[in-house]
Design a protein around this motif. Sequence first.
Motif, PDB file in Angstrom:
ATOM      1  N   PRO A  37      -2.942  -2.701  -0.795  1.00 26.90           N
ATOM      2  CA  PRO A  37      -2.553  -3.585  -1.600  1.00 26.90           C
ATOM      3  C   PRO A  37      -3.677  -3.601  -2.690  1.00 26.90           C
ATOM      4  O   PRO A  37      -3.202  -3.907  -3.789  1.00 26.90           O
ATOM      5  CB  PRO A  37      -2.451  -4.969  -0.924  1.00 26.90           C
ATOM      6  CG  PRO A  37      -3.191  -4.713   0.403  1.00 26.90           C
ATOM      7  CD  PRO A  37      -3.110  -3.282   0.628  1.00 26.90           C
ATOM      8  N   GLU A  38      -4.816  -3.300  -2.392  1.00 26.16           N
ATOM      9  CA  GLU A  38      -6.057  -3.261  -3.427  1.00 26.16           C
ATOM     10  C   GLU A  38      -5.690  -2.290  -4.699  1.00 26.16           C
ATOM     11  O   GLU A  38      -6.282  -2.185  -5.684  1.00 26.16           O
ATOM     12  CB  GLU A  38      -7.195  -3.045  -2.793  1.00 26.16           C
ATOM     13  CG  GLU A  38      -7.580  -1.550  -2.409  1.00 26.16           C
ATOM     14  CD  GLU A  38      -6.792  -1.237  -0.961  1.00 26.16           C
ATOM     15  OE1 GLU A  38      -7.054  -0.059  -0.792  1.00 26.16           O
ATOM     16  OE2 GLU A  38      -5.990  -1.894  -0.445  1.00 26.16           O
ATOM     17  N   VAL A  98       7.269   1.703  -9.829  1.00 22.58           N
ATOM     18  CA  VAL A  98       7.486   2.580  -8.363  1.00 22.58           C
ATOM     19  C   VAL A  98       8.890   2.552  -8.025  1.00 22.58           C
ATOM     20  O   VAL A  98       9.512   1.495  -7.611  1.00 22.58           O
ATOM     21  CB  VAL A  98       6.615   1.880  -7.248  1.00 22.58           C
ATOM     22  CG1 VAL A  98       6.861   2.841  -6.291  1.00 22.58           C
ATOM     23  CG2 VAL A  98       5.236   2.125  -7.689  1.00 22.58           C
ATOM     24  N   ILE A  99       9.387   3.960  -7.947  1.00 21.93           N
ATOM     25  CA  ILE A  99      10.832   4.039  -7.409  1.00 21.93           C
ATOM     26  C   ILE A  99      10.924   4.701  -6.109  1.00 21.93           C
ATOM     27  O   ILE A  99      11.634   4.489  -5.447  1.00 21.93           O
ATOM     28  CB  ILE A  99      11.696   4.942  -8.509  1.00 21.93           C
ATOM     29  CG1 ILE A  99      11.626   4.651 -10.040  1.00 21.93           C
ATOM     30  CG2 ILE A  99      13.079   5.188  -7.799  1.00 21.93           C
ATOM     31  CD1 ILE A  99      12.323   3.327 -10.076  1.00 21.93           C
ATOM     32  N   GLY A 115       0.457  15.284   6.774  1.00 20.31           N
ATOM     33  CA  GLY A 115      -0.696  14.616   7.505  1.00 20.31           C
ATOM     34  C   GLY A 115      -2.033  15.060   7.190  1.00 20.31           C
ATOM     35  O   GLY A 115      -3.026  14.576   7.802  1.00 20.31           O
ATOM     36  N   GLU A 116      -2.227  15.558   5.878  1.00 17.52           N
ATOM     37  CA  GLU A 116      -3.679  15.938   5.382  1.00 17.52           C
ATOM     38  C   GLU A 116      -4.009  15.194   4.326  1.00 17.52           C
ATOM     39  O   GLU A 116      -4.939  15.339   3.651  1.00 17.52           O
ATOM     40  CB  GLU A 116      -3.637  17.357   5.192  1.00 17.52           C
ATOM     41  CG  GLU A 116      -3.460  18.440   6.159  1.00 17.52           C
ATOM     42  CD  GLU A 116      -3.207  20.017   5.623  1.00 17.52           C
ATOM     43  OE1 GLU A 116      -3.212  20.188   4.449  1.00 17.52           O
ATOM     44  OE2 GLU A 116      -2.820  20.708   6.616  1.00 17.52           O
ATOM     45  N   GLY A 117      -3.516  14.179   3.973  1.00 12.71           N
ATOM     46  CA  GLY A 117      -3.837  13.171   3.005  1.00 12.71           C
ATOM     47  C   GLY A 117      -3.078  13.432   1.457  1.00 12.71           C
ATOM     48  O   GLY A 117      -3.616  12.913   0.545  1.00 12.71           O
ATOM     49  N   VAL A 118      -2.351  14.480   1.369  1.00 15.93           N
ATOM     50  CA  VAL A 118      -2.046  15.021  -0.015  1.00 15.93           C
ATOM     51  C   VAL A 118      -1.325  14.102  -0.717  1.00 15.93           C
ATOM     52  O   VAL A 118      -1.685  13.816  -1.984  1.00 15.93           O
ATOM     53  CB  VAL A 118      -1.090  16.423   0.200  1.00 15.93           C
ATOM     54  CG1 VAL A 118      -0.574  16.768  -1.059  1.00 15.93           C
ATOM     55  CG2 VAL A 118      -1.946  17.615   0.853  1.00 15.93           C
ATOM     56  N   ALA A 119      -0.210  13.596  -0.243  1.00 14.41           N
ATOM     57  CA  ALA A 119       0.466  12.334  -0.828  1.00 14.41           C
ATOM     58  C   ALA A 119      -0.520  11.262  -1.526  1.00 14.41           C
ATOM     59  O   ALA A 119      -0.272  10.608  -2.407  1.00 14.41           O
ATOM     60  CB  ALA A 119       1.705  11.936  -0.204  1.00 14.41           C
ATOM     61  N   GLU A 172       5.855   3.035  -2.302  1.00 18.95           N
ATOM     62  CA  GLU A 172       6.063   1.460  -1.989  1.00 18.95           C
ATOM     63  C   GLU A 172       5.549   1.313  -0.672  1.00 18.95           C
ATOM     64  O   GLU A 172       4.768   0.337  -0.569  1.00 18.95           O
ATOM     65  CB  GLU A 172       7.862   1.140  -1.826  1.00 18.95           C
ATOM     66  CG  GLU A 172       8.131   0.809  -3.269  1.00 18.95           C
ATOM     67  CD  GLU A 172       7.958  -0.366  -3.968  1.00 18.95           C
ATOM     68  OE1 GLU A 172       7.359  -1.165  -3.184  1.00 18.95           O
ATOM     69  OE2 GLU A 172       7.967  -0.411  -5.031  1.00 18.95           O
ATOM     70  N   SER A 173       5.751   2.221   0.314  1.00 16.36           N
ATOM     71  CA  SER A 173       5.246   1.978   1.572  1.00 16.36           C
ATOM     72  C   SER A 173       3.661   2.082   1.497  1.00 16.36           C
ATOM     73  O   SER A 173       2.900   1.261   2.183  1.00 16.36           O
ATOM     74  CB  SER A 173       5.624   2.953   2.408  1.00 16.36           C
ATOM     75  OG  SER A 173       5.180   3.199   3.666  1.00 16.36           O
TER      76      SER A 173
END
Length: 108
Positions: free
Chosen positions: A98-99, A85-86, A61-65, A91-92
């Motif tokens: 999308p940009e 992308v696997i 929830g901290e934006g790491v990913a 993907e999500s």
Amino acid sequence: MMTEIDEHIHGPDERIAVRDNKVAGRYEAVRSGDVVGIMIYERTRKVIELVHTVTDPAHRGEGVASVLVRTTLAEARAEGLQVLVICPFIESWLQRHPEQAEGVIRED
């Protein structure tokens, strides 16, 4: 050899640095010297496959990913790599951003 690729500020004194650990085949998100997230990849000369993304539960929830994905995609574009992308998270994430999909190839 690990090299620092990018840093992102997330509040006063909170930086997330992203480095490419080529030996381990993963990008690592580092905050205050600790690895708080990883993105596992497989790479050839022309393609990088983004296999799996993991965030330390204490840092979800901290934006790491998101920092990992954004940095990895920017690096791939800079190096002229196509991106496969696997990982379901990525993907999500791409559906919401999308940009950022430039260079991403889709398998049908």
